[in-house]
Motif scaffolding. Sequence first.
Motif, PDB file in Angstrom:
ATOM      1  N   SER A 560       0.839  -1.200   0.000  1.00 62.24           N
ATOM      2  CA  SER A 560       0.000   0.000   0.000  1.00 62.24           C
ATOM      3  C   SER A 560       0.876   1.253   0.000  1.00 62.24           C
ATOM      4  N   GLY A 561       0.593   2.165  -0.935  1.00 61.08           N
ATOM      5  CA  GLY A 561       1.359   3.390  -1.054  1.00 61.08           C
ATOM      6  C   GLY A 561       2.655   3.261  -1.821  1.00 61.08           C
ATOM      7  N   GLN A 562       2.963   2.071  -2.327  1.00 63.59           N
ATOM      8  CA  GLN A 562       4.215   1.843  -3.052  1.00 63.59           C
ATOM      9  C   GLN A 562       3.977   1.977  -4.551  1.00 63.59           C
ATOM     10  N   ILE A 563       4.896   2.658  -5.238  1.00 69.98           N
ATOM     11  CA  ILE A 563       4.823   2.792  -6.690  1.00 69.98           C
ATOM     12  C   ILE A 563       5.628   1.655  -7.314  1.00 69.98           C
ATOM     13  N   VAL A 564       4.970   0.899  -8.188  1.00 64.88           N
ATOM     14  CA  VAL A 564       5.596  -0.263  -8.831  1.00 64.88           C
ATOM     15  C   VAL A 564       5.556  -0.044 -10.336  1.00 64.88           C
ATOM     16  N   VAL A 565       6.663  -0.332 -11.014  1.00 67.96           N
ATOM     17  CA  VAL A 565       6.705  -0.221 -12.464  1.00 67.96           C
ATOM     18  C   VAL A 565       6.110  -1.501 -13.052  1.00 67.96           C
ATOM     19  N   LEU A 566       5.135  -1.330 -13.944  1.00 62.87           N
ATOM     20  CA  LEU A 566       4.491  -2.481 -14.564  1.00 62.87           C
ATOM     21  C   LEU A 566       5.223  -2.924 -15.826  1.00 62.87           C
ATOM     22  N   GLY A 567       5.692  -1.999 -16.584  1.00 63.02           N
ATOM     23  CA  GLY A 567       6.390  -2.346 -17.814  1.00 63.02           C
ATOM     24  C   GLY A 567       6.639  -1.086 -18.619  1.00 63.02           C
ATOM     25  N   GLY A 568       7.265  -1.260 -19.766  1.00 61.57           N
ATOM     26  CA  GLY A 568       7.541  -0.095 -20.590  1.00 61.57           C
ATOM     27  C   GLY A 568       8.343  -0.458 -21.824  1.00 61.57           C
ATOM     28  N   LEU A 569       8.672   0.561 -22.554  1.00 58.78           N
ATOM     29  CA  LEU A 569       9.412   0.396 -23.800  1.00 58.78           C
ATOM     30  C   LEU A 569      10.447   1.505 -23.907  1.00 58.78           C
ATOM     31  N   ILE A 570      11.683   1.116 -24.128  1.00 60.68           N
ATOM     32  CA  ILE A 570      12.757   2.068 -24.414  1.00 60.68           C
ATOM     33  C   ILE A 570      13.264   1.724 -25.813  1.00 60.68           C
ATOM     34  N   ASN A 571      12.929   2.567 -26.781  1.00 65.56           N
ATOM     35  CA  ASN A 571      13.201   2.272 -28.182  1.00 65.56           C
ATOM     36  C   ASN A 571      14.021   3.406 -28.792  1.00 65.56           C
ATOM     37  N   GLU A 572      15.070   3.044 -29.481  1.00 66.21           N
ATOM     38  CA  GLU A 572      15.906   4.019 -30.195  1.00 66.21           C
ATOM     39  C   GLU A 572      16.178   3.462 -31.587  1.00 66.21           C
ATOM     40  N   GLU A 573      15.822   4.247 -32.608  1.00 64.76           N
ATOM     41  CA  GLU A 573      15.878   3.780 -34.000  1.00 64.76           C
ATOM     42  C   GLU A 573      16.587   4.817 -34.857  1.00 64.76           C
ATOM     43  N   THR A 574      17.501   4.353 -35.684  1.00 67.56           N
ATOM     44  CA  THR A 574      18.230   5.225 -36.615  1.00 67.56           C
ATOM     45  C   THR A 574      18.115   4.641 -38.021  1.00 67.56           C
ATOM     46  N   GLN A 575      17.674   5.468 -38.970  1.00 63.76           N
ATOM     47  CA  GLN A 575      17.522   5.039 -40.360  1.00 63.76           C
ATOM     48  C   GLN A 575      18.275   6.000 -41.281  1.00 63.76           C
ATOM     49  N   GLU A 576      18.873   5.435 -42.310  1.00 68.14           N
ATOM     50  CA  GLU A 576      19.607   6.230 -43.304  1.00 68.14           C
ATOM     51  C   GLU A 576      19.355   5.644 -44.685  1.00 68.14           C
ATOM     52  N   SER A 577      18.948   6.504 -45.606  1.00 68.48           N
ATOM     53  CA  SER A 577      18.639   6.069 -46.973  1.00 68.48           C
ATOM     54  C   SER A 577      19.426   6.939 -47.958  1.00 68.48           C
ATOM     55  N   VAL A 578      20.140   6.287 -48.890  1.00 71.48           N
ATOM     56  CA  VAL A 578      20.940   6.990 -49.908  1.00 71.48           C
ATOM     57  C   VAL A 578      20.623   6.369 -51.271  1.00 71.48           C
ATOM     58  N   GLN A 579      20.173   7.190 -52.197  1.00 74.82           N
ATOM     59  CA  GLN A 579      19.965   6.787 -53.592  1.00 74.82           C
ATOM     60  C   GLN A 579      20.875   7.654 -54.467  1.00 74.82           C
ATOM     61  N   LYS A 580      21.643   7.016 -55.337  1.00 77.67           N
ATOM     62  CA  LYS A 580      22.635   7.761 -56.108  1.00 77.67           C
ATOM     63  C   LYS A 580      22.894   7.062 -57.434  1.00 77.67           C
ATOM     64  N   VAL A 581      23.585   7.816 -58.327  1.00 76.92           N
ATOM     65  CA  VAL A 581      24.045   7.264 -59.603  1.00 76.92           C
ATOM     66  C   VAL A 581      25.384   6.579 -59.361  1.00 76.92           C
ATOM     67  N   PRO A 582      25.546   5.348 -59.777  1.00 75.99           N
ATOM     68  CA  PRO A 582      26.825   4.674 -59.523  1.00 75.99           C
ATOM     69  C   PRO A 582      28.008   5.487 -60.044  1.00 75.99           C
ATOM     70  N   PHE A 583      29.070   5.445 -59.253  1.00 71.86           N
ATOM     71  CA  PHE A 583      30.325   6.126 -59.558  1.00 71.86           C
ATOM     72  C   PHE A 583      30.194   7.641 -59.455  1.00 71.86           C
ATOM     73  N   LEU A 584      29.208   8.228 -60.152  1.00 73.96           N
ATOM     74  CA  LEU A 584      29.074   9.683 -60.107  1.00 73.96           C
ATOM     75  C   LEU A 584      28.672  10.161 -58.714  1.00 73.96           C
ATOM     76  N   GLY A 585      27.832   9.384 -58.058  1.00 72.16           N
ATOM     77  CA  GLY A 585      27.406   9.792 -56.721  1.00 72.16           C
ATOM     78  C   GLY A 585      28.493   9.686 -55.680  1.00 72.16           C
ATOM     79  N   ASP A 586      29.603   8.987 -55.965  1.00 69.66           N
ATOM     80  CA  ASP A 586      30.691   8.827 -55.000  1.00 69.66           C
ATOM     81  C   ASP A 586      31.751   9.906 -55.128  1.00 69.66           C
ATOM     82  N   ILE A 587      31.631  10.757 -56.152  1.00 72.96           N
ATOM     83  CA  ILE A 587      32.624  11.812 -56.340  1.00 72.96           C
ATOM     84  C   ILE A 587      32.447  12.846 -55.232  1.00 72.96           C
ATOM     85  N   PRO A 588      33.507  13.258 -54.543  1.00 76.57           N
ATOM     86  CA  PRO A 588      33.370  14.262 -53.479  1.00 76.57           C
ATOM     87  C   PRO A 588      32.767  15.553 -54.007  1.00 76.57           C
TER      88      PRO A 588
END
Length: 722
Positions: A560-588
């Motif tokens: 009684s009076g105690q706070i209890v954690v029932l559950g949860g979610l800790i989510n971290e997501e990183t996405q990277e998308s690259v579309q390019k012309v071969p060879f030409l897209g790699d030129i600095p």
Amino acid sequence: MNNNKIRRKLIAGVIAGASLFAPTLAWSEQYAANFKGTDIQEFINIVGKNLNRTIIVDPTVRGKINVRSYDLLNDEQYYQFFLNVLQVYGYAVVEMDNNIIKVIKDKDAKTSAIRVADDDAPGLGDEMVTRIVALYNTEAKQLAPLLRQLNDNAGGGNVVNYDPSNVLMISGRAAVVNKLVEIVRRVDKQGDTEVQVVPLEHASAGEIVRIVDTLYRSTANQSQLPGQAPKVVADERTNAVIVSGDEKSRQRVVSLIRKLDAEQANTGNTKVRYLRYAKAEDLVEVLTGFAEKLVNDQDGGQPQAGRSKRRNEINIMAHADTNALVISAEPDQMRTIESVVNQLDIRRAQVLVEAIIVEVAEGDDVGFGVQWASAAGGGTQFNNLGPTIGEIGAGVWQAQPQEASQTCTGSGDNKTCTDNPEVQGDITLLAQALGKVNGMAWGVAMGDFGALIQAVSSDTKSNVLATPSITTLDNQEASFIVGDEVPILTGSTSSSNNNNPFQTVERKEVGVKLKVVPQINEGTSVKLTIEQEVSGINGKTGVDVTFATRRLTTTVMADSGQIVVLGGLINEETQESVQKVPFLGDIPIIGHLFKSSSSGKKKKNLMVFIKPTIIRDGITMEGIAGRKYNYFRALQLEQQERGVNLMPNADVPILEEWDQEAYLPPEVNEVLQRYKDGKDLETKMRETDPALRHISESKAADSAAKEQAETEAKAAEKSEDE
């Protein structure tokens, strides 16, 4: 006593101004004494010499004595005669372990090393002793003041009580101490009470106790002294009455109980039992099955000799309007059923369940891309950011207006021409393509070449806190929902000629839901079966809407009076998308003209907590309700201070002030009033008394200095960590 001893005593008596007469006896253990105007120190020396004892006399012992003895005294009697004389003149004797006697004043004797006597050696006459007497039925602190009135407190007597052990320590002359010890034991014996158990055969123990208590409540204060009324307690388990008191009172009550414990004139017994907490219809189901088993068990036993035939039929009915049970049974069966009802008809505890849903999310997205095309049909196209250059180009081409023209048919004189007016282009495709633009889209056209540059950066943060709470009875399911009902298309039908079309729609509840079943265990722990859900609408799709749902179903144990954690979610997501012309897209550097990049990072922290609070009485419920009530009233008062925008004269609804005194018991209100009066008096004294005001200001300054020191220490610790 020989002639030389008689001669020495006579000479001493003459010198002291007194005469000593000795009998003409043949044995030396007997004495006869006559002291007239004799100095008391000389008297002490004579006694010490006769008894062959070393006596130390206090310098304050002075005076003359006048004593005459007509009887012959042996050594013991002579010593007691010596003690009696000293007692009369206000002096006492303290015997030491090395056979030495000290003569001091009476009032100093009780603090000296006098002997601790007991029942085997209580002491005689005027000997100074101390006795320790244990009490078993009377409180020592109540008896000690009475004994002090019978003791010589101005002299060597004293009576002290020690409450932890309930004993008396009595000091004084042996004769007086022994008399007080006898008084104490007789008084303590009068308070001796015994306990007697009276089993009943026909009557109910609870009913008998009620009758006896009613009888003695009306007669005890008039016909009996306080404390003589015996105590009676009912033992429903064994159907017996427990009687406690002195012997005469106890026997009188036992005799009355025997007379009341008689068999009823008829065998029927019907009783209406009003319930306080339980529901009559629910108890009937339980008691009916229990009554059947009770009858079956009794039918299997042998009937007692001399008893009439039993009617073992038990009827139990419920009256819903008065929430009462109508029970018809034999007396012993009635007692058993009432015992079960007493244990079931109890106030059930309640549980306040507070759920806490905390969701913190953030997301970052960055994208950059370049697309180009030529009139000849060459170019680049990427679809990871938004619209493609092809979609933009097709939309622009279709949006071009058609110029006015002339259409001719035939030839020569038969030639016919028709003028076609200018026609606006269709911008549907262009609108669809531009609708996909997110961020910046920049189109560049140079001759037969065109380019589409897109750039976007987004930052999303959300912080959600929901605290649904609900109060329910022990082992009672309760649910709570705050949200909306969203219609969802579940089906549609249309005939071939579309003369009877219809659609089916279902409504879905979205919002915050809480369903809980608490079970209070022994002590302060609570078992909780919980179903928690938080849902919302994400948006529409080509088919229908989508929902975001976070649901948790679990069973936990919490205090009684105690706070209890029932559950949860800790989510971290990183996405990277690259579309390019071969060879030409790699030129600095130059390569960025031939590619499209997008990056995204998302974090989501979701936690669900639960806090149960057991509520066993109205005062606890009142405190919880008062805190919640005052919290919302404070929010309304804050809104009233801010006012309503563009409506300065508008009234803001405000709850009435919580009247705590109207709900609390009188005892609690008295304590609160005394505390308030004390604080008011203290405040008034500090305002009027400069010394108290200075103390208060000093304490306030010390408290402020302490808080500042703690703040500086925390700041220094934080800087060190950084």
